[in-house]
Design a protein around this motif. Structure first.
Motif, PDB file in Angstrom:
ATOM      1  N   SER A  26       0.388   7.135  -6.629  1.00  0.00           N
ATOM      2  CA  SER A  26      -0.685   8.121  -6.818  1.00  0.00           C
ATOM      3  C   SER A  26      -0.140   9.549  -6.838  1.00  0.00           C
ATOM      4  O   SER A  26      -0.872  10.500  -7.129  1.00  0.00           O
ATOM      5  CB  SER A  26      -1.747   7.977  -5.723  1.00  0.00           C
ATOM      6  OG  SER A  26      -1.317   8.577  -4.509  1.00  0.00           O
TER       7      SER A  26
ATOM      8  N   GLU B 175       1.696   1.711  -3.567  1.00  0.00           N
ATOM      9  CA  GLU B 175       0.511   2.137  -4.331  1.00  0.00           C
ATOM     10  C   GLU B 175       0.204   3.614  -4.060  1.00  0.00           C
ATOM     11  O   GLU B 175      -0.143   4.373  -4.975  1.00  0.00           O
ATOM     12  CB  GLU B 175      -0.693   1.266  -3.959  1.00  0.00           C
ATOM     13  CG  GLU B 175      -0.567  -0.167  -4.470  1.00  0.00           C
ATOM     14  CD  GLU B 175      -1.651  -1.104  -3.936  1.00  0.00           C
ATOM     15  OE1 GLU B 175      -1.824  -2.181  -4.512  1.00  0.00           O
ATOM     16  OE2 GLU B 175      -2.303  -0.761  -2.924  1.00  0.00           O
ATOM     17  N   TYR B 176       0.330   4.007  -2.803  1.00  0.00           N
ATOM     18  CA  TYR B 176       0.079   5.401  -2.436  1.00  0.00           C
ATOM     19  C   TYR B 176       1.121   6.315  -3.095  1.00  0.00           C
ATOM     20  O   TYR B 176       0.797   7.399  -3.606  1.00  0.00           O
ATOM     21  CB  TYR B 176       0.111   5.540  -0.913  1.00  0.00           C
ATOM     22  CG  TYR B 176      -0.333   6.887  -0.382  1.00  0.00           C
ATOM     23  CD1 TYR B 176      -1.496   7.506  -0.834  1.00  0.00           C
ATOM     24  CD2 TYR B 176       0.407   7.537   0.605  1.00  0.00           C
ATOM     25  CE1 TYR B 176      -1.902   8.735  -0.328  1.00  0.00           C
ATOM     26  CE2 TYR B 176       0.009   8.761   1.119  1.00  0.00           C
ATOM     27  CZ  TYR B 176      -1.142   9.363   0.647  1.00  0.00           C
ATOM     28  OH  TYR B 176      -1.537  10.578   1.161  1.00  0.00           O
TER      29      TYR B 176
ATOM     30  N   GLN C 147       0.819  -1.215   0.000  1.00  0.00           N
ATOM     31  CA  GLN C 147       0.000   0.000   0.000  1.00  0.00           C
ATOM     32  C   GLN C 147       0.855   1.268   0.000  1.00  0.00           C
ATOM     33  O   GLN C 147       0.479   2.282  -0.578  1.00  0.00           O
ATOM     34  CB  GLN C 147      -0.966   0.002   1.189  1.00  0.00           C
ATOM     35  CG  GLN C 147      -2.082  -1.028   1.079  1.00  0.00           C
ATOM     36  CD  GLN C 147      -1.676  -2.402   1.595  1.00  0.00           C
ATOM     37  OE1 GLN C 147      -0.508  -2.669   1.872  1.00  0.00           O
ATOM     38  NE2 GLN C 147      -2.647  -3.298   1.732  1.00  0.00           N
TER      39      GLN C 147
END
Lengths: 343, 343
Positions: free
Chosen positions: A278, A274-275, A271
């Motif tokens: 972004s 993934e963050y 995560q």
């Protein structure tokens, strides 16, 4: 006054010319910022990212004050096998504290630790580990805890290399951290390990000051000592579990948004990466794959490697990395040397 | 090569001499770093603190990387009367969101807000306020919330001065922040207000970047949007209540130890100042006392001042300040001007 100012202007111009002369005489080829990395896609990805995000006019340019890179610790910055260092510390503390807790000899999970029963310890559940961590990490002031950790680190040594645990850091990753910092990035550690534990040595070991260590944390408790002075206690209550989604959430809590670069090695880093992605097209996501039995350890998604309970790198994470353009670092192929003291 | 190096050496020496010349020609008296402060014990305490902690060899010297100063916001850095700015934002949001929530017309606390019933609103309990804050601050992504706050700040204005809320900052405190930063201090905001709210304007308004804002915070929730991309949501669950003991505890959580200087104005800042004092003998603890009805407001412990529900400065805090050597700033007497736009 006018003539003095005129002289000062001439002096300034002369100064500029001389500076240029001195600079040209001293010109040197720029040293490789990543000498422990073999040439290849991993090294290229890092250099390309730094160049793009620090070049004015580049669409990926990031203002200096907004440059952030986050690093998992265990398995990404230092050795996590055969067991997390903080867990080894906790088990050592059980032995040190045992005389104050006679009942531990007969109750689990302490009984197995004190008996040195490795088979039983290998079967410890998360509940067992949590009990050991709370018993050894809480009930003192923050200052007392720091002193205990420092004293332990000064004498404990890794069983395979017989060196202090703070020597077990990956030289190529230290170079990445320094390279990023030299280019205006702030390097944060974002660890599932204890924030207070890692903060005791992160500055000396990685050049990362306490306020740039985000980790699992107890709910600190402000109170007073007998003299009426403010003290901070460590009660047995977890505030932040900094793993998996928690890593992304705590980066938001501490920094206010995603970093531009993130480095991990296990399922708990998914995560965070993934963050990070972004944050924009030019973000850098990297995963360290342990595939070098000879120089370190091999455990991970590459063919034929044994699965590991510690630092699990599942096939699904490997597939996601490939699908999303993340970079998987092969310790065996990408790293010229692993530790500063050995090839 | 030798002759080039020799020339380079001569150039370096000439350079040094010219630098000395240019410096002496340009020498100016050092400008007062705190021009909006009247001379007096408050101003002297600040200058004395900065001088002592940044002078090598002084027993109070603090290494540059370890210099921290923390500032409460409401009532310390900007106006908090007649109501906290964030609460005014929340009430405005209730009106904006009302069409989506028809039931609000008939249920409290929303009913009174929509009816503009000031008498009823003045009696709101903490539970009422919490309900309004959760209804207006949660259920969106972190990016959406930031955009909403920025849009509101761009148009809302303070009812007494008819200026944007971000103009309602105290010029003397901005000078203290700049003075500290110019001397290697990092200036943190430590506010009972919402961390995400304050982070939207703190950099532009105070020069404080997002990662140096510590405030009350929701438990952010990492998830995915319909495109499968990482997003951060704001669920209605409070993680950190950054007030009273929480201020000290969260400073420890974010920074790892006490700051050397702290500025507050109310009961909720007491523990932050006590924790700051635990950092050493030369720590600086200051409280802003609102005693200037003409230029701002008067509410506090000085004789004859009315008690305030917002920004309460109890007599016990005043007594503690006097007993422990903290400095109480009189807005009326210590501040030459209060706002940048007015005396």
């Amino acid at each position: 006054m006018r003539s003095i100012l005129a002289r000062s202007w001439i002096a300034s111009v002369t100064l500029g010319l001389l500076c240029a002369l001195v600079a040209s005489v001293h010109a040197q080829p720029v040293p490789d910022p990543l000498p422990s990395w073999n040439d290849g896609s991993s090294k290229q990805a890092i250099v390309k990212f730094v160049t793009a995000t620090t070049t004015t006019g580049n669409p990926a340019f990031v203002a200096p004050g907004s440059r952030f890179a986050t690093f998992d610790q265990d398995g990404t910055l230092w050795v996590e096998q055969p067991m997390y260092t903080q867990l080894i510390f906790a088990l050592d503390r059980v032995r040190v504290l045992a005389p104050e807790h006679p009942a531990w000899k007969t109750i689990e999970p302490f009984k197995s630790v004190l008996a040195g029963d490795r088979a039983a310890m290998a079967k410890f559940t998360m509940k067992d580990l949590k009990e050991i961590l709370l018993a050894t990490h809480t009930g003192m002031t923050t200052g007392q805890f720091t002193a205990i950790v420092k004293a332990w680190l000064a004498t404990a040594s890794n069983p395979r290399w017989h060196r202090p645990y703070t020597d077990m850091v990956y030289q190529p990753m230290l170079e990445v951290m320094r390279y990023l910092r030299a280019n205006g990035y702030r390097t944060y550690i974002v660890t599932g390990g204890g924030q207070a534990f890692v903060r005791t040595y992160a500055e000396q070991t990685y050049g990362v000051p306490p306020e740039q260590v985000i980790g699992s944390a107890l709910e600190a408790q402000f109170t007073y000592n007998e003299a009426g002075e403010a003290v901070m206690m460590r009660p047995p209550k977890l505030l932040i579990n900094n793993d998996f989604s928690g890593k992304a959430e705590d980066i938001y809590l501490f920094i206010g948004g995603p970093p531009q670069a993130a480095f991990g090695n296990a399922a708990g880093d998914r995560q965070m990466l993934e963050y990070t992605q972004s944050s924009g097209n030019r973000a850098l996501m990297m995963l360290v794959m342990h595939d070098d039995t000879a120089r370190e350890y091999a455990y991970g998604p590459a063919d034929g490697l044994p699965a590991s309970k510690i630092g699990t790198f599942p096939q699904s994470l490997y597939d996601e990395a490939k699908a999303k353009g993340w970079n998987v670092i092969s310790m065996k192929h990408d790293w010229k040397r692993i530790f500063s003291f050995a090839q």
